[in-house]
Write a protein that holds these residues in place. Sequence first.
Motif, short mmCIF file in Angstrom:
data_model
loop_
_atom_site.label_atom_id
_atom_site.label_comp_id
_atom_site.label_asym_id
_atom_site.label_seq_id
_atom_site.Cartn_x
_atom_site.Cartn_y
_atom_site.Cartn_z
N ASP A 47 42.29 45.41 41.54
CA ASP A 47 43.03 44.73 40.47
C ASP A 47 42.20 44.67 39.19
OD1 ASP A 47 45.49 43.29 42.14
OD2 ASP A 47 43.66 43.51 43.31
N TRP A 48 41.80 45.85 38.69
CA TRP A 48 40.78 45.88 37.66
C TRP A 48 41.20 46.47 36.32
CZ3 TRP A 48 40.30 51.14 37.03
CH2 TRP A 48 40.49 51.96 38.17
N GLY A 49 42.16 47.38 36.25
CA GLY A 49 42.31 48.24 35.08
C GLY A 49 42.89 47.61 33.84
N ARG A 50 42.08 46.90 33.07
CA ARG A 50 42.55 46.20 31.87
C ARG A 50 41.72 46.54 30.63
NH1 ARG A 50 46.30 42.24 33.30
NH2 ARG A 50 46.28 41.64 35.51
N ARG A 51 41.25 47.79 30.56
CA ARG A 51 40.50 48.26 29.39
C ARG A 51 39.29 47.38 29.06
NH1 ARG A 51 45.89 49.75 28.45
NH2 ARG A 51 46.13 51.91 27.71
N GLY A 52 38.70 46.82 30.09
CA GLY A 52 37.50 46.02 29.93
C GLY A 52 37.72 44.54 29.73
N SER A 53 38.97 44.13 29.48
CA SER A 53 39.24 42.72 29.20
C SER A 53 39.30 41.90 30.48
CB SER A 53 40.55 42.58 28.43
OG SER A 53 41.64 43.04 29.20
N TYR A 54 39.45 40.58 30.31
CA TYR A 54 39.46 39.64 31.43
C TYR A 54 38.23 39.82 32.32
CZ TYR A 54 44.33 38.65 30.21
OH TYR A 54 45.48 38.29 29.56
N ASN A 55 37.08 40.03 31.68
CA ASN A 55 35.79 40.17 32.37
C ASN A 55 35.68 41.42 33.24
OD1 ASN A 55 34.43 37.91 31.31
ND2 ASN A 55 35.37 36.55 32.81
N GLN A 56 36.57 42.39 33.04
CA GLN A 56 36.43 43.64 33.79
C GLN A 56 35.08 44.28 33.51
OE1 GLN A 56 39.07 46.87 32.79
NE2 GLN A 56 38.31 48.16 34.46
N SER A 57 34.65 44.27 32.26
CA SER A 57 33.36 44.89 31.91
C SER A 57 32.20 44.13 32.53
CB SER A 57 33.21 44.94 30.39
OG SER A 57 34.16 45.82 29.82
N ALA A 58 32.32 42.81 32.61
CA ALA A 58 31.25 42.01 33.21
C ALA A 58 31.15 42.29 34.70
CB ALA A 58 31.51 40.52 32.97
N VAL A 59 32.30 42.44 35.36
CA VAL A 59 32.29 42.80 36.79
C VAL A 59 31.66 44.18 36.96
CG1 VAL A 59 33.73 43.31 38.80
CG2 VAL A 59 34.30 41.37 37.33
N LYS A 271 41.49 40.07 35.78
CA LYS A 271 42.16 38.78 35.60
C LYS A 271 42.25 37.99 36.90
CE LYS A 271 46.39 36.85 33.58
NZ LYS A 271 47.70 37.19 32.97
N ALA A 272 41.87 36.71 36.87
CA ALA A 272 41.92 35.85 38.04
C ALA A 272 43.05 34.83 37.90
CB ALA A 272 40.58 35.14 38.25
N TRP A 273 43.37 34.18 39.02
CA TRP A 273 44.51 33.25 39.02
C TRP A 273 44.16 31.89 38.45
CZ3 TRP A 273 48.56 35.82 39.04
CH2 TRP A 273 48.84 36.85 39.94
N ARG A 274 42.91 31.50 38.46
CA ARG A 274 42.47 30.23 37.86
C ARG A 274 43.05 29.01 38.58
NH1 ARG A 274 38.04 30.80 35.86
NH2 ARG A 274 38.33 28.86 34.74
N GLY A 275 42.57 28.77 39.80
CA GLY A 275 42.93 27.55 40.51
C GLY A 275 44.19 27.60 41.33
N ASP A 276 44.78 28.76 41.47
CA ASP A 276 46.04 28.89 42.18
C ASP A 276 45.76 29.16 43.66
OD1 ASP A 276 49.06 30.85 41.57
OD2 ASP A 276 48.64 29.22 42.95
N GLN A 291 36.62 36.19 38.90
CA GLN A 291 36.35 37.62 38.94
C GLN A 291 35.11 37.92 39.78
OE1 GLN A 291 36.65 35.93 35.96
NE2 GLN A 291 38.40 36.81 34.87
N GLY A 292 35.13 39.08 40.39
CA GLY A 292 33.99 39.49 41.20
C GLY A 292 34.33 40.68 42.07
N PHE A 293 33.47 40.96 43.03
CA PHE A 293 33.63 42.13 43.89
C PHE A 293 32.92 41.88 45.20
CE2 PHE A 293 29.77 42.58 41.51
CZ PHE A 293 28.86 43.20 42.34
N MET A 294 32.97 42.86 46.09
CA MET A 294 32.39 42.73 47.42
C MET A 294 31.51 43.93 47.72
SD MET A 294 34.40 42.18 51.07
CE MET A 294 35.20 43.79 51.04
N SER A 295 30.43 43.70 48.48
CA SER A 295 29.62 44.80 48.99
C SER A 295 29.67 44.78 50.51
CB SER A 295 28.16 44.68 48.52
OG SER A 295 27.50 43.61 49.17
#
Length: 336
Positions: A47-59, A271-276, A291-295
Amino acid sequence: MVAVRIGLVLAMALLVAMFSGPCRSELERLEHPIAADGSLSFLVVGDWGRRGSYNQSAVALQMGLMGEKLNVDFIISTGDNFYDDGLTSLQDPAFNESFSRIYTADSLQKQWYSVLGNHDYRGDVLAQLSPVLRKIDRRWLCLRSFVLNTEIVDFFFVDTTPFVDKYFTDPEDHAYDWRGVLPRKAYISNLLKDVDMALKESRAKWKIVVGHHTMQSAGHHGNTNEIVAQLLPILEENGVDLYINGHEHCLQQISTSHSPIQFLTSGGGSKAWRGDISWTKPELKFYYDGQGFMSMEMTEARVDIAFYDIFGNVLHTWGASKPSFSVTGENSRTVY
C-alpha cells in the motif's frame, strides 16, 4: 549464468501472465536462489504508491538502511502498488514517480515480487502486468498469481481482489479492469484448484502465502469473508505457516486458536489509518497504526520477523522454529 537464467524465466512468466485467461492449468513458477549460508532474508511492504507522499519516502529510506544491514535477497509487495487508480498505461509517469524514483537505495536494487491490490485493478491491469515495465526498471515483477520456489521456503502469491463481492456488485464502487478475470466464477475456481495443487506438490520446509486482502484483521477493513470461506481452508489443509497481506494501512500480527497460521499485515508503505482499530482481542499480538514495513529472516530451521516504523525503530519481533513451529521468543511494543 544464474542471472541470465532467472531473467529468462521471469520474462516467460510475465508473457504468460499478460496473455493468459482464467483457464490456466497451473500457476506460473519462478525460482530464487538462497544465500551461500543457506539463509534467506527479505523485506515486505504494501500500500505504498503515492509519489513519495504520506511518508512513503521515509519508509523507503528505512527500508534501504535495513535492506543493507540484512543484505536482503528480494522485496515483496503486498499490493495497492499505485494510488489511487493503478497505472493508466505503460507510459504512466506514476511508475517512475512512485517506484523507481522512491526506492533508490543500493540494497533495494533487488528483485521485487508483487501482487495486485484492489486499487491496482482500478487502472490498466495489463500495463502493470506487462513485461515492458521490466525494460523501464529491471526490478519490477508483478503477476496475478504465481509460485516462488527457494530451497527452504515456497511462496504462493494469490490474486485476492477477484474474490471480493462488493467490487462486482456495488454500483457506487469504482470501475475495475477485469480483463483476464471474467468469467469470474471460472477464474476463482481455477485459481483455488491451482493453489491447492501447488501447495500439495510443495516439498519446502516452509510455506508462505502472500495476498493483498486480509484474512484476520483488527483494522479498518476487518476480515475478508470471501477468502476466509474459500481460500483459508485450503491453506490450513496444506500446512501453510504464514499468510502475509496488505490492504490494511497498518502493521499487525494475529495468532488465533482457530488456525495454525500466523496472519501478518504489512500495509504501512504510505498512508495510515490513524487510530482506526476495530478490536483488541487476545489474538491480536501486535498492532501499529502508522507507516512502516516488515523484515523476515529465514533458515530451514527458523523464521524471524520484525516490524519497523519510519524512524527505523523496531516495534515488534516474533520468531518460530521447525519442525515443531513453536514460538521461541517475542518482544513487542504495541501502539494503538
